[in-house]
Design a protein around this motif. Structure first.
Motif, mmCIF file in Angstrom:
data_model
loop_
_atom_site.group_PDB
_atom_site.id
_atom_site.type_symbol
_atom_site.label_atom_id
_atom_site.label_comp_id
_atom_site.label_asym_id
_atom_site.label_seq_id
_atom_site.Cartn_x
_atom_site.Cartn_y
_atom_site.Cartn_z
ATOM 1 N N GLN A 100 0.708 -0.895 0.063
ATOM 2 C CA GLN A 100 0.187 -0.373 -0.079
ATOM 3 C C GLN A 100 0.756 1.598 -0.271
ATOM 4 O O GLN A 100 2.021 1.171 0.397
ATOM 5 N N LYS A 151 9.429 -5.560 -1.761
ATOM 6 C CA LYS A 151 8.567 -6.542 -2.605
ATOM 7 C C LYS A 151 7.631 -6.205 -3.410
ATOM 8 O O LYS A 151 6.614 -6.648 -3.904
ATOM 9 N N THR A 152 8.729 -5.389 -4.817
ATOM 10 C CA THR A 152 7.732 -4.609 -5.927
ATOM 11 C C THR A 152 7.401 -6.243 -6.914
ATOM 12 O O THR A 152 6.415 -6.246 -7.333
ATOM 13 N N TYR A 188 3.987 -7.847 -5.178
ATOM 14 C CA TYR A 188 2.740 -6.859 -5.819
ATOM 15 C C TYR A 188 2.428 -6.059 -6.835
ATOM 16 O O TYR A 188 3.229 -5.555 -7.688
ATOM 17 N N TRP A 209 2.469 -2.055 -8.289
ATOM 18 C CA TRP A 209 3.792 -1.361 -7.330
ATOM 19 C C TRP A 209 4.179 -0.288 -8.405
ATOM 20 O O TRP A 209 5.389 0.716 -7.205
ATOM 21 N N ARG A 210 4.455 -0.765 -8.804
ATOM 22 C CA ARG A 210 4.013 1.094 -10.060
ATOM 23 C C ARG A 210 2.959 1.907 -9.760
ATOM 24 O O ARG A 210 4.196 3.780 -9.279
#
Lengths: 489, 612
Positions: B195, B221-222, B225, B228-229
Motif C-alpha cells: 500500500q 516487495k515489488t 505486488y 507496485w508502479r
C-alpha cells in the motif's frame, strides 16, 4: 421451557405493555427477528478484505472490491425470492434502488441520495448460502473518513443496546502485538462488544504473510494459532483462522477458461515456470510464446494474485486437481474458506437460538429502560431474570470471564472447563472432547465422569471463589448434557 | 563466499581520504618538531577516525516491511534472521570484517561484548527467543548483535543497522527509532509495495529528515505486488508534497537470486544497483569527505598557530627594540590568560548559570508534558471501562510518554547548543581581546568558534557511533530510556479487575457499574504512580546529561585556554631568546625562521586544498 421460548414469552408480554406506543413496531420487529436467519457481520479495519471475504462466503462476487477504500455504507445481504436493493435513508422512508451487475459485481445507483445520507442498504438476493445467515458488510473501522468509521460503530453497538448483528466475523491484519493500532482494533470492538461468545477472528490476506511463497498458508496458520492464544485476542474472539480472501473468492467463482489459461503455465517445465513467476512484472511481460496476452495475464493476477497463480499452476502440474470443479474445491480448502465455514457452522449456527435470544433480550432491556410504563417494571424484571439465570447465558458469561483471564486455574483445568461449557462448539461430543460420531453410551459415560469431577471441584474448599462459580456452571452443563442424552434414548 | 554481483559496490573514492591522511601525517611531524603534544593528540584522533570511518545507516520502517530482507539482500548473505511472524527484537549491526563473526552487545554495569557463533544470531535477534534461552553470563541485557562479514560494500565503513519495526504511528518503538535515527549518518526507510505510504509513515519520514542529513525511502516487495508502479507513483507524490527524499523500488528475492546465480541482468531488475549506488555515493562518499575535511581543518589550525608564532619571532629578530616590547606585552597577556582559566572567567560563569537555568527549565517542561499525558489518560479511563482498555493502556502510555520525552530531549539538546554558542562567544570575546596583539595567534580562531557547537556535537557523535550501545555515556540516559522502547524498569502493572463473575441474582447491572467505578479509580492511581516513576527516572537522566554537557564544555574551553597559554609561553620564550641573540645569530635564525614559515605555509595550502 427453552431459552428461545422464554425470550418469546418475555417479548409477547412486552408487546402487550407497549401496545400503542412508538415502541410497538420495534418490538414486533425484534419478535420477528427471532424467526429470521442469524445475522453475521463482517467487520475489521479498513483494507482488511471484508468485502472479498463476504463474496467468498456468499459464493458470488456481489460486493464491490477495489484497491481503494470502497465499502462506505453498511450493506446487508439477505436471501429472498427476488433480486432487490433497498436503501434506508437516515431521514425518510426506505426506497428501492436501481442496480446493474457488472462482471457479477452489483453496481448500485444511489440516485439522489449520497452515501452519507444512507443508513443502510439491504440487498435481497436468492442464494443458497444466504438461507441460513444474513451477511452484513461494514465500512472499515479506523477509516480516514471519521464518518465511515462511525457508521460501523453504530452497527456494532455496546452491551446494553440492541445489536443489529447477532455475531461477528472479525478480520485482523498481521500486525505487531505491541502495535497500538493492533490493540486499538480490539478497543474499537470493545465498543461493539463482540465477545468470545459471538465472534470469530480471521487473519486476513493470509497469502501476503509469506510474500507469496508456496508455504505461505502454513505460515499464516502458525501465526493464526499464536494469535488465538494472545490474551487480547482471546478476550474478543473464540478462534482465529487464516483466510486468503482473494483466493477464497476466486475459488468459488472459478471458470474453466481460467483453468485453461493456468494450465499453460502448469505445462511449462518447472524451472521455466519458476522463472516466469519470479515476479509479477515477469509474469506479465516475459515469455511471449506462452500464448497468453498481457491483458489476460494481468486479469489472472487480479483474480488469483501471484500466490494464487503459483499455487494453482503447481496444483495443476502435480495433478492434484485437473478441472475447475476439483481446483475450486482444492482452493476453497487451501484458502482457509472451508475451515471458516465450519467454524461459522459450529460456533454460530449451532448456537443460533442463544445468540438470537441474546440480541432480542438486549433490545428488550434497552426498551424498558428508555420508556417506563405501567407493567414495564415487570418486563424488565423478567428480562433480567432470564439473563441472570438462563444456563446458556451463564455459560457465555463464564466463557467470557475465562477468556478475559478473570477466572484462573491450572491450564489444563481451564482448557477443560472452556470446552465443557461450549467454548469450541456446543454439541455434546465437542464439549466432552469426543469424536463427532461417539456413541451415546460413550458420551453418557464421559458426561457422568465430568459431572463428578466438576462437582468435586465446586465443593472443594480449596477452590478459588471464581472457580467455584464457574465449576457450578460446568456442573449444570454436564447435567444438561445427561438430560438430553436421556431424552434422546 | 565470493560474491561477484555485490562487487557493483565500489568503496568510496579514496582521493580525499588519502590526501587528508598525508596532510595529517605531515602535521603530526610538525607537532613533534615544534613540540606541540596537545595538538598532536587532536591530529591522532582525526587520523584514526579517517582510517576507520564508521557510518551508521539505520534501516527503519514499520513491522513486516522487509527490513531484514533488505539488509540481507544488500550484503548478499543471510545475516539478519527473517521470519514470517516474529519480528526483529534488537538491532543488528552488520559491518565489515576480515572473516564472518558475530558478537553480542551487552549492557551491564559497563557495556561489553561477547563473541557468539554465527548460527546463534537468530536466537538473540528474533523476538521472544531471548526470553527462553536466557541471557548468558549474569543479568546483562542484550542491546544489539554485531555481525561482521567480508563484503566490499561494507569495506568503506558502512554499518547497516537492522532495527525492530516501528509498529504504528504512536508506538514506543517509533520514538525509539527516531532517537536512533538522530545518531545515524543515514536512514533507509522501508515500506512495502502493498500500500501507499501511510500518514504515520510520512510523519516518521519527516521527523527523520529533520534529525538526519541523508534519508532515502525504499519500496520493497515489488516482485509480489503487481500494482507496485502505481504505489511508487503515489509515494512519489506524497514525498514531493511532504518530505522530498529519494525513492527507490527494490525486490529482495530477485536480488538474492541474482547473487546466487551471479546474474547481472536480474540484479539490475531487482532495483538494488540503484540502492547500492545511492549508499556508496551519497552516504559513504559524503561521510568520508566530511571526515577528511575535518582532519585537514585541524592541520590548518595548527599551521595558523605555528605561523603566528614564527611571525612573532621574526618580528623580534628583525628589530631588538620591538623584541623588548613584545616580551613585555606577552608577559602581560600571560596573567590574563591565566585568569581566563579560572572559574571567575565570564564564559565559565555563563556556563554555570546557564546549566542551572536549563536544568530547571527542562524539568519544568517535562512535568508540564507529563501532566498533559495524565489528563489524556484520565479522559480515556473515564470514556471506557479500564477492564477493556487496560491491555492497550500501557503501550499507549509508553508511546505517549516516549514521544514527550523525546520532545523534552529535543528541547534539552537545542537549548544546550544555544548555551554552548553563548559560552563560546564569551570565551571568544575574552580571548580575542587578548589576542588582538600581533604577536600571539589565537588558538581559537573565529571559524572554530562559530562551528564550535557543531564540533562538540561531532565529537560526541563519534563517541556514540563507535558503539551505539554505549549511548548512555555519550547521549545521556534520557535518550537511552526512550531508545530501549520499554521505558526500562517501569511497568504499569495489572489493576484489580474485580470479580467478573456475578450471576444468579438480580442487580447484575448495578453490580457491574460499581465494579467499573472501582476499576477506574484503580486505573487512575496506577497511571499516576507510573508517571511519577517516569518523571523520577527521566529528570535524573536529564540532570545527568546536562552535567555531562557542562563538563564537556568546561573541559573544551579550559583546554583551549591551556593551548592559548602554551602558545603564549612559547612565543614568550622565542621572543626573549631573540632579544638575547647576537647580530650574526639573529641573521642566521632569521633565515631558519623564514624557511620554517615557508614550510608551514605550504602545509597549510595543502590542507586547505583538501577542505576545498
Amino acid at each position: 421451557m427453552s431459552l428461545i421460548d422464554r425470550t418469546r414469552a418475555a417479548l409477547d408480554q412486552a408487546i402487550e405493555v407497549y401496545r400503542g406506543t412508538e415502541y410497538d413496531r420495534r418490538l414486533a420487529a425484534v419478535r420477528e427477528r427471532l424467526d429470521e436467519p442469524l445475522r453475521v457481520a463482517v467487520a475489521g479495519r479498513i483494507k482488511a478484505g471484508k468485502s472479498t471475504l463476504l463474496n467468498a462466503l456468499v459464493g458470488e462476487r456481489l460486493a464491490p472490491t477495489d484497491a481503494g477504500e470502497c465499502t462506505r455504507v453498511v450493506t446487508w445481504y439477505q436471501d429472498g425470492h427476488t433480486y432487490r436493493v433497498l436503501a434506508t435513508p437516515k431521514v425518510g422512508v426506505p426506497r428501492q434502488l436501481r442496480f446493474t451487475r457488472d462482471d457479477g459485481v452489483i453496481d448500485i445507483d444511489l440516485g439522489v441520495l449520497t452515501s452519507a445520507e444512507v443508513a443502510r442498504l439491504v440487498v435481497t438476493w436468492p442464494s443458497q448460502a444466504l438461507r441460513t445467515v444474513t451477511l452484513i458488510d461494514t465500512p472499515g473501522i479506523g477509516s480516514l473518513s471519521e464518518q465511515t468509521a462511525q457508521r460501523t460503530w453504530g452497527l456494532l453497538v455496546p452491551d446494553d443496546e440492541e445489536t443489529p448483528a447477532d455475531a461477528v466475523v472479525y478480520l485482523l491484519r498481521h500486525l505487531h502485538a505491541n502495535d497500538v493500532e493492533f490493540l486499538q482494533a480490539f478497543h474499537d470492538t470493545e465498543v461493539s462488544r463482540p465477545s468470545p461468545v459471538n465472534a470469530i477472528g480471521v487473519l486476513s490476506r493470509a497469502d501476503e504473510i509469506g510474500v507469496g511463497r508456496l508455504d505461505s498458508m502454513a505460515s499464516a496458520r502458525r501465526i493464526a494459532t499464536r494469535l488465538g492464544t494472545d490474551a487480547n485476542v482471546r478476550r474478543l474472539v473464540q478462534s482465529v483462522v487464516p483466510v486468503a480472501g482473494l483466493l477464497a473468492e476466486t475459488a468459488v467463482t472459478l471458470t474453466e477458461v481460467e483453468v485453461g489459461q493456468l494450465r499453460r503455465i502448469a505445462d511449462l517445465p518447472v524451472r521455466q515456470a519458476e522463472e516466469l513467476l519470479l515476479s509479477a512484472d515477469r509474469f506479465v511481460r516475459a515469455m511471449p510464446e506462452l500464448g497468453l496476452t498481457s491483458i489476460e495475464r494481468e486479469a489472472l493476477l487480479a483474480r488469483f494474485g501471484l500466490f494464487g497463480v503459483r499455487l494453482t499452476s503447481t496444483l495443476l502440474r502435480r495433478e492434484v486437481a485437473t478441472n475447475a470443479t476439483e481446483l475450486s474445491r482444492e482452493l476453497a480448502e487451501r484458502s482457509g474458506l472451508n475451515q471458516l465455514r465450519e467454524l461459522i457452522g459450529s460456533l454460530f449456527y449451532e448456537r443460533r437460538d442463544v445468540l438470537k435470544s441474546r440480541s432480542a433480550l438486549l433490545a428488550l432491556a434497552e426498551t424498558t429502560r428508555a420508556c417506563v410504563r405501567p407493567g414495564s417494571e415487570a418486563v424488565a424484571a423478567g428480562v433480567e431474570e432470564i439473563i441472570a439465570s438462563a444456563h446458556p447465558f451463564n455459560e457465555l458469561r463464564v466463557l467470557s470471564s475465562l477468556r478475559a483471564g478473570w477466572v484462573t486455574g491450572k491450564p489444563d483445568v481451564v482448557a477443560e472447563l472452556e470446552q465443557l461449557i461450549g467454548g469450541s462448539g456446543s454439541t455434546t461430543s465437542q464439549r466432552l472432547r469426543l469424536a463427532p460420531d461417539a456413541a451415546a453410551t460413550e458420551q453418557a459415560a464421559a458426561a457422568t465422569e465430568a459431572l463428578a469431577r466438576w462437582q468435586r471441584r465446586a465443593e472443594n474448599p480449596m477452590t478459588a471463589y471464581e472457580m467455584v462459580v464457574a465449576a457450578r456452571v460446568a456442573v449444570r452443563s454436564c447435567e444438561g448434557m445427561l438430560a438430553r442424552l436421556e431424552q434422546s434414548r | 563466499v565470493t560474491v561477484t554481483v555485490t562487487d557493483d559496490a565500489t568503496a568510496p573514492a579514496p582521493g580525499a581520504a588519502a590526501q587528508a591522511v598525508a596532510v595529517v601525517d605531515l602535521g603530526l611531524r610538525a607537532c613533534t618538531a615544534y613540540d606541540r603534544p596537545d595538538t598532536a593528540a587532536r591530529l591522532t584522533a582525526a587520523r584514526s577516525a579517517l582510517a576507520d570511518p564508521v557510518l551508521h545507516v539505520v534501516v527503519a520502517g514499520e513491522f513486516k516491511q522487509g527490513k531484514s530482507s533488505l539488509v540481507n539482500a544488500l550484503v548478499g548473505a543471510a545475516v539478519c534472521p527473517v521470519d514470517d511472524d516474529v519480528a526483529t527484537a534488537v538491532p543488528t549491526y552488520v559491518r565489515h570484517g576480515a572473516q564472518a563473526e558475530a558478537s553480542l552487545l551487552l549492557e551491564a554495569e559497563t557495556p561489553r561484548r561477547e563473541s557468539i557463533p554465527l548460527a546463534d544470531v537468530r536466537r538473540y535477534v528474533v523476538e521472544g527467543d531471548t526470553a527462553e534461552t536466557g541471557v548468558p553470563a549474569g543479568s546483562a541485557r542484550v542491546t544489539g548483535v554485531e555481525v561482521r562479514i567480508p563484503r566490499k560494500i561494507l569495506a568503506g565503513g558502512l554499518v547497516l543497522v537492522d532495527t525492530p519495526g516501528v509498529g504504528g504511528l504512536a508506538s514506543p518503538h517509533a520514538a525509539a527509532s527516531l532517537a536512533a535515527v538522530s545518531m545515524a549518518d543515514a536512514v533507509i526507510f522501508v515500506t512495502g509495495a502493498a500500500q501507499e505510504l501511510t500518514r504515520s509513515e510520512v510523519d516518521f519520514l519527516r521527523r527523520a529528515r529533520s534529525l538526519c542529513p541523508v534519508v532515502a525511502c525504499v519500496i520493497t516487495k515489488t516482485d509480489f505486488y503487481p500494482a507496485w508502479r502505481r504505489i511508487q507513483e503515489l509515494n512519489e507524490q506524497h514525498l514531493a508534497a511532504h518530505c522530498p527524499v529519494p525513492l527507490i523500488s527494490v525486490s529482495s528475492p530477485l536480488r538474492s537470486r541474482a547473487i546466487k546465480a551471479n546474474d547481472t541482468g536480474l540484479n539490475a531488475e531487482s532495483g538494488y544497483t540503484q540502492l547500492v549506488k545511492f549508499l556508496t555515493e551519497q552516504i559513504g562518499g559524503s561521510a568520508v569527505d566530511r571526515l577528511a575535511a575535518e582532519a585537514a581543518a585541524e592541520v590548518v589550525a595548527l599551521c595558523d598557530q605555528l605561523d603566528a608564532h614564527f611571525q612573532a619571532e621574526r618580528a623580534a629578530l628583525a628589530d631588538p627594540e620591538t623584541a623588548k616590547r613584545i616580551v613585555e606585552e606577552l608577559t602581560g597577556v600571560k596573567a590574563r590568560v591565566e585568569a581566563l582559566k579560572t572559574a571567575a572567567a565570564k564564559w565559565n560563569q555563563t556556563l554555570n548559570d546557564g546549566v542551572t537555568d536549563l536544568t530547571s527549565d527542562v524539568d519544568h517542561d517535562l512535568r508540564a508534558r507529563v501532566r498533559v499525558v495524565i489528563a489524556e489518560a484520565d479522559a480515556a479511563i473515564e470514556a471506557a471501562d479500564p477492564a477493556d482498555t487496560w491491555p492497550e493502556m500501557e503501550p499507549w502510555l509508553q508511546s505517549r510518554l516516549a514521544n514527550e520525552l523525546l520532545a523534552n530531549y529535543e528541547l534539552l539538546r537545542g537549548r544546550a547548543s544555544e548555551l554552548g554558542e553563548r559560552v563560546g562567544n564569551h570565551f571568544h570575546e575574552a580571548s580575542s581581546e587578548l589576542l588582538s596583539r600581533p604577536a600571539v595567534h589565537n588558538p581559537a580562531p573565529l571559524a572554530t568558534i562559530a562551528e564550535f557547537e557543531h564540533k562538540i556535537d561531532l565529537k560526541r557523535m563519534r563517541v556514540t557511533k563507535q558503539a551505539m550501545v554505549a549511548l548512555k555515556n555519550a547521549y545521556g540516559g534520557a535518550l537511552m530510556f526512550i531508545i530501549l522502547g520499554s521505558l526500562v524498569g517501569v511497568s504499569l502493572g495489572p489493576i484489580g479487575i474485580g470479580i467478573g463473575l456475578v450471576m444468579g441474582h438480580r442487580g447484575l447491572r448495578e453490580e457491574k457499574k460499581r465494579q467499573v467505578q472501582r476499576r477506574r479509580a484503580e486505573a487512575r492511581n496506577a497511571i499516576r504512580r507510573y508517571c511519577d516513576e517516569v518523571i523520577f527516572v527521566a529528570s535524573k537522566d536529564s540532570r545527568d546529561t546536562l552535567r555531562r554537557v557542562q563538563r564537556q564544555l568546561r573541559d573544551h574551553y579550559s583546554g583551549l585556554a591551556e593551548e592559548l597559554n602554551r602558545s603564549n609561553a612559547q612565543a614568550l620564550v622565542s621572543a626573549s631568546e631573540a632579544a638575547k641573540r647576537t647580530q650574526s645569530g639573529r641573521e642566521k635564525r632569521l633565515k631558519d625562521v623564514d624557511s620554517e614559515l615557508a614550510r608551514v605555509r605550504q602545509l597549510r595550502q595543502r590542507a586547505q586544498a583538501v577542505i576545498g
